[in-house]
Design a protein around this motif. Structure first.
Motif, PDB file in Angstrom:
ATOM      1  N   GLN A 298      -2.088  -4.933 -11.903  1.00 20.91           N
ATOM      2  CA  GLN A 298      -1.829  -3.490 -11.836  1.00 20.91           C
ATOM      3  C   GLN A 298      -0.503  -3.148 -12.539  1.00 20.91           C
ATOM      4  O   GLN A 298      -0.423  -2.194 -13.308  1.00 20.91           O
ATOM      5  CB  GLN A 298      -1.743  -3.129 -10.355  1.00 20.91           C
ATOM      6  CG  GLN A 298      -1.935  -1.671 -10.028  1.00 20.91           C
ATOM      7  CD  GLN A 298      -1.688  -1.444  -8.530  1.00 20.91           C
ATOM      8  OE1 GLN A 298      -1.879  -2.354  -7.719  1.00 20.91           O
ATOM      9  NE2 GLN A 298      -1.255  -0.264  -8.179  1.00 20.91           N
TER      10      GLN A 298
ATOM     11  N   GLY B 242       0.778  -1.235   0.000  1.00 22.73           N
ATOM     12  CA  GLY B 242       0.000   0.000   0.000  1.00 22.73           C
ATOM     13  C   GLY B 242       0.808   1.283   0.000  1.00 22.73           C
ATOM     14  O   GLY B 242       0.246   2.376  -0.098  1.00 22.73           O
ATOM     15  N   VAL B 243       2.129   1.167   0.081  1.00 21.19           N
ATOM     16  CA  VAL B 243       2.928   2.398   0.138  1.00 21.19           C
ATOM     17  C   VAL B 243       3.080   3.062  -1.235  1.00 21.19           C
ATOM     18  O   VAL B 243       3.402   4.246  -1.314  1.00 21.19           O
ATOM     19  CB  VAL B 243       4.338   2.146   0.740  1.00 21.19           C
ATOM     20  CG1 VAL B 243       4.252   1.838   2.212  1.00 21.19           C
ATOM     21  CG2 VAL B 243       5.069   1.049  -0.015  1.00 21.19           C
ATOM     22  N   GLY B 244       2.846   2.282  -2.303  1.00 20.61           N
ATOM     23  CA  GLY B 244       2.957   2.855  -3.646  1.00 20.61           C
ATOM     24  C   GLY B 244       4.094   2.256  -4.470  1.00 20.61           C
ATOM     25  O   GLY B 244       4.558   2.880  -5.426  1.00 20.61           O
ATOM     26  N   LYS B 245       4.490   1.014  -4.158  1.00 14.08           N
ATOM     27  CA  LYS B 245       5.578   0.369  -4.910  1.00 14.08           C
ATOM     28  C   LYS B 245       5.215   0.208  -6.391  1.00 14.08           C
ATOM     29  O   LYS B 245       5.975   0.589  -7.266  1.00 14.08           O
ATOM     30  CB  LYS B 245       5.864  -1.035  -4.350  1.00 14.08           C
ATOM     31  CG  LYS B 245       6.714  -1.069  -3.123  1.00 14.08           C
ATOM     32  CD  LYS B 245       7.205  -2.483  -2.816  1.00 14.08           C
ATOM     33  CE  LYS B 245       6.094  -3.512  -2.756  1.00 14.08           C
ATOM     34  NZ  LYS B 245       5.145  -3.297  -1.654  1.00 14.08           N
ATOM     35  N   THR B 246       4.047  -0.406  -6.612  1.00 12.57           N
ATOM     36  CA  THR B 246       3.652  -0.692  -7.990  1.00 12.57           C
ATOM     37  C   THR B 246       3.521   0.594  -8.796  1.00 12.57           C
ATOM     38  O   THR B 246       3.992   0.692  -9.935  1.00 12.57           O
ATOM     39  CB  THR B 246       2.312  -1.463  -7.994  1.00 12.57           C
ATOM     40  OG1 THR B 246       2.414  -2.525  -7.047  1.00 12.57           O
ATOM     41  CG2 THR B 246       1.991  -2.015  -9.347  1.00 12.57           C
ATOM     42  N   THR B 247       2.873   1.573  -8.191  1.00 12.52           N
ATOM     43  CA  THR B 247       2.688   2.859  -8.866  1.00 12.52           C
ATOM     44  C   THR B 247       4.045   3.482  -9.191  1.00 12.52           C
ATOM     45  O   THR B 247       4.255   4.005 -10.290  1.00 12.52           O
ATOM     46  CB  THR B 247       1.873   3.810  -7.960  1.00 12.52           C
ATOM     47  OG1 THR B 247       0.709   3.116  -7.516  1.00 12.52           O
ATOM     48  CG2 THR B 247       1.481   5.070  -8.670  1.00 12.52           C
TER      49      THR B 247
ATOM     50  N   LYS C 170       3.382   9.921  -1.893  1.00 18.49           N
ATOM     51  CA  LYS C 170       2.214  10.605  -1.308  1.00 18.49           C
ATOM     52  C   LYS C 170       2.599  11.867  -0.542  1.00 18.49           C
ATOM     53  O   LYS C 170       1.935  12.230   0.431  1.00 18.49           O
ATOM     54  CB  LYS C 170       1.417   9.643  -0.423  1.00 18.49           C
ATOM     55  CG  LYS C 170       1.126   8.309  -1.117  1.00 18.49           C
ATOM     56  CD  LYS C 170       0.217   7.417  -0.331  1.00 18.49           C
ATOM     57  CE  LYS C 170       0.272   5.998  -0.838  1.00 18.49           C
ATOM     58  NZ  LYS C 170      -0.589   5.066  -0.166  1.00 18.49           N
TER      59      LYS C 170
ATOM     60  N   GLY D 208       1.765  12.491  -6.497  1.00 20.14           N
ATOM     61  CA  GLY D 208       0.426  12.258  -7.042  1.00 20.14           C
ATOM     62  C   GLY D 208       0.373  10.870  -7.654  1.00 20.14           C
ATOM     63  O   GLY D 208       1.350  10.117  -7.597  1.00 20.14           O
ATOM     64  N   GLU D 209      -0.783  10.548  -8.252  1.00 21.09           N
ATOM     65  CA  GLU D 209      -0.996   9.173  -8.721  1.00 21.09           C
ATOM     66  C   GLU D 209      -0.694   8.930 -10.199  1.00 21.09           C
ATOM     67  O   GLU D 209      -0.697   7.792 -10.644  1.00 21.09           O
ATOM     68  CB  GLU D 209      -2.444   8.766  -8.432  1.00 21.09           C
ATOM     69  CG  GLU D 209      -2.733   8.711  -6.956  1.00 21.09           C
ATOM     70  CD  GLU D 209      -4.148   8.256  -6.663  1.00 21.09           C
ATOM     71  OE1 GLU D 209      -4.388   7.051  -6.688  1.00 21.09           O
ATOM     72  OE2 GLU D 209      -4.999   9.136  -6.427  1.00 21.09           O
TER      73      GLU D 209
ATOM     74  N   ASP E 232       2.182  14.550  -1.629  1.00 18.41           N
ATOM     75  CA  ASP E 232       1.150  15.519  -2.014  1.00 18.41           C
ATOM     76  C   ASP E 232      -0.056  15.439  -1.087  1.00 18.41           C
ATOM     77  O   ASP E 232      -0.904  16.316  -1.092  1.00 18.41           O
ATOM     78  CB  ASP E 232       0.667  15.208  -3.440  1.00 18.41           C
ATOM     79  CG  ASP E 232       0.198  13.759  -3.575  1.00 18.41           C
ATOM     80  OD1 ASP E 232       0.964  12.847  -3.208  1.00 18.41           O
ATOM     81  OD2 ASP E 232      -0.934  13.533  -4.035  1.00 18.41           O
TER      82      ASP E 232
ATOM     83  N   GLY F 187       7.060  10.909  -4.758  1.00 17.80           N
ATOM     84  CA  GLY F 187       5.766  10.803  -5.427  1.00 17.80           C
ATOM     85  C   GLY F 187       4.897  11.977  -5.014  1.00 17.80           C
ATOM     86  O   GLY F 187       4.681  12.204  -3.829  1.00 17.80           O
TER      87      GLY F 187
ATOM     88  N   LYS G  41       5.641   4.533 -12.787  1.00 19.88           N
ATOM     89  CA  LYS G  41       6.111   5.890 -13.098  1.00 19.88           C
ATOM     90  C   LYS G  41       7.571   5.861 -13.571  1.00 19.88           C
ATOM     91  O   LYS G  41       7.932   6.550 -14.526  1.00 19.88           O
ATOM     92  CB  LYS G  41       6.029   6.773 -11.843  1.00 19.88           C
ATOM     93  CG  LYS G  41       4.613   7.106 -11.367  1.00 19.88           C
ATOM     94  CD  LYS G  41       4.722   7.794  -9.996  1.00 19.88           C
ATOM     95  CE  LYS G  41       3.388   8.244  -9.444  1.00 19.88           C
ATOM     96  NZ  LYS G  41       3.529   8.810  -8.081  1.00 19.88           N
TER      97      LYS G  41
ATOM     98  N   ARG H 238      -0.209 -11.283  -4.244  1.00 26.02           N
ATOM     99  CA  ARG H 238      -1.435 -10.609  -4.663  1.00 26.02           C
ATOM    100  C   ARG H 238      -1.545 -10.629  -6.184  1.00 26.02           C
ATOM    101  O   ARG H 238      -0.728 -10.019  -6.878  1.00 26.02           O
ATOM    102  CB  ARG H 238      -1.419  -9.149  -4.205  1.00 26.02           C
ATOM    103  CG  ARG H 238      -1.546  -8.971  -2.711  1.00 26.02           C
ATOM    104  CD  ARG H 238      -1.719  -7.502  -2.374  1.00 26.02           C
ATOM    105  NE  ARG H 238      -0.702  -6.665  -2.987  1.00 26.02           N
ATOM    106  CZ  ARG H 238      -0.931  -5.477  -3.523  1.00 26.02           C
ATOM    107  NH1 ARG H 238      -2.141  -4.983  -3.543  1.00 26.02           N
ATOM    108  NH2 ARG H 238       0.054  -4.775  -4.046  1.00 26.02           N
TER     109      ARG H 238
END
Ligand code: GDP
Length: 399
Positions: free
Chosen positions: A243, A207-212, A350, A377-378, A352, A375, A216, A237
């Motif tokens: 994703q 949930g920390v944003g690894k995949t995102t 995050k 933003g998304e 932001d 990061g 990027k 998962r």
């Protein structure tokens, strides 16, 4: 009857019969030739039409294949099938546009508002006093800098004020900013291997944003002309692989994924082999974030690292992804990961959101890890290199 006359009559009769037979045959043949043909030459026309359609079908499939994807013409429907449906990949058009870099100043609104009240109070008095330091201390602790790093920072500020004989609160705030910038300065570039493929591992809890972040980074690399392979190492998962697949399609990267619950190390190993075979430049490897115990985590990460380095490529970065909104909890996570593997840098996501920003100092002061990427933003554009000067100026900018 005269025999000669008989012979003449017989010959005449034979000639007449022969002539009649010849005329009958001619007239039958003539009818046959003049009759309209039952099978016209256009028989072959439909075949030609089909061939053209086939060509169009092939062209369309190639056009519609997402960038980097292999066109699977053999799996296309038979020739009589209708035209293929619209592209399956739903991509926001905006992803195709050049990425516009967001600024820290625009995105750090929460962090800024946390500090600005205190800074305003300090600046409301002209001279530096003990109260100025008390207010600064409270401001920095509230902004997630942490008690220890705050005290160290203010000790250095006091020394600077004394040494440079500063007297006004404007100078005091400038001294605080200068100390902060000095502490955060450092190279943020992600290192490359001498021989491709370069491998960058991404670690961190769910949930920390690894995949995102991998998405990027992949987009950024692809825009710079690099060929990218993504390894879906979070085999716990299925959604994580899906994703990552979406991000891979967007930037034309190849995705290597394994069976659900499979060994993450082998997925990453396969990805490296595949990258080497394709001559790809960089492998971005996701790892699982849900590990029950610390020893479990340490074993898993150690294995991933060992196996990743075993093949054709070299691991040059192990990036710990941290969610900035988790504040001091994030620091605790960072400690555990830093003990488990050789983390080379932090990606702070995050920033932001409701993040107060001070965690950047805490990570540097307590773990001596540089924040390399941030990061904001998304979307694909919302990843920036950490810039200490810009970051500190944004924190102190007027809200
Ligand atoms: P993972 O479980 O570590 O792989 O985390 P994900 O990449 O799935 O991200 C979890 C959520 O955080 C998603 O909704 C992302 O869109 C969001 N997210 C990731 N990075 C950022 C960021 O920099 N800013 C914001 N606001 N959201 C982010």
């Amino acid at each position: 009857m005269d025999p000669i006359l008989v012979v003449v009559l017989v010959v005449l009769a034979v000639v007449l019969i022969g002539a009649a037979a010849f005329v009958t045959t001619r007239s039958t043949r003539g009818e046959a030739l003049e009759a309209p043909p039952e099978v016209p030459e256009v028989t072959e026309a439909p075949l030609e039409g089909t061939v053209i359609e086939e060509t169009l079908l092939e062209e369309r499939v190639v056009e519609e294949a997402p960038p980097g994807a292999e066109a699977t013409l053999v799996e296309e429907p038979a020739l009589e099938a209708p035209a293929p449906p619209e592209p399956v990949v739903e991509e926001p058009v905006v992803e195709e546009a050049p990425l516009a870099r967001p600024s820290f100043r625009d995105r750090l609104s929460k962090a800024r508002s946390t500090l600005s009240g205190y800074v305003g109070t300090v600046l409301s008095r002209s001279d530096i006093s003990d109260e100025s330091y008390d207010e600064l201390e409270e401001a920095l602790i509230r902004a997630d800098v942490g008690i220890g790093p705050t005290q160290q920072l203010l000790d250095d500020v006091r020394a600077r004020v004394k040494e440079q004989k500063l007297t006004t609160t404007v100078e005091l705030i400038d001294a605080v900013k200068a100390e902060m910038k000095a502490r955060l300065a450092g190279p943020v570039e992600l290192r490359r291997a001498d021989t491709a493929p370069t491998i960058w591992l991404f670690v961190g809890v769910n949930g920390v944003g690894k995949t995102t972040t991998i998405g990027k980074v992949g987009r950024r690399l692809a825009d710079g002309g690099d060929t990218v392979v993504m390894a879906a190492g979070d085999t716990f998962r299925a959604a994580a692989a899906e994703q990552l697949g979406t991000w891979a399609e967007r930037c034309g990267a190849t995705l290597i994924r394994g069976a659900e619950g499979g060994d993450p190390s082998s997925v990453i190993f396969d990805a490296v082999e595949s990258a080497a075979a394709r001559g790809a430049d960089v492998v971005l490897a996701d790892t699982a974030g849900r590990l029950h115990t610390k020893s479990n985590l340490m074993d898993e990460l150690a294995k991933v690292r060992r196996v990743a380095d075993k093949g054709a490529g070299t691991v040059t970065e192990v990036l710990l992804v941290l969610d900035a909104t988790t504040g001091q909890n994030g620091l605790q996570q960072a400690r555990i990961f830093a003990e488990s593997t050789d983390v080379t840098g932090v990606v702070l996501t995050k920033l932001d959101g409701s993040a107060k920003g001070g965690i950047v100092f805490a990570i540097r002061a307590e773990l001596d890890l540089p924040v390399k990427l941030v990061g904001l933003g998304e979307t694909a554009a919302d990843l920036v290199d950490f810039d200490a000067d810009e970051f500190v100026d944004a924190l102190f900018a007027e809200a």
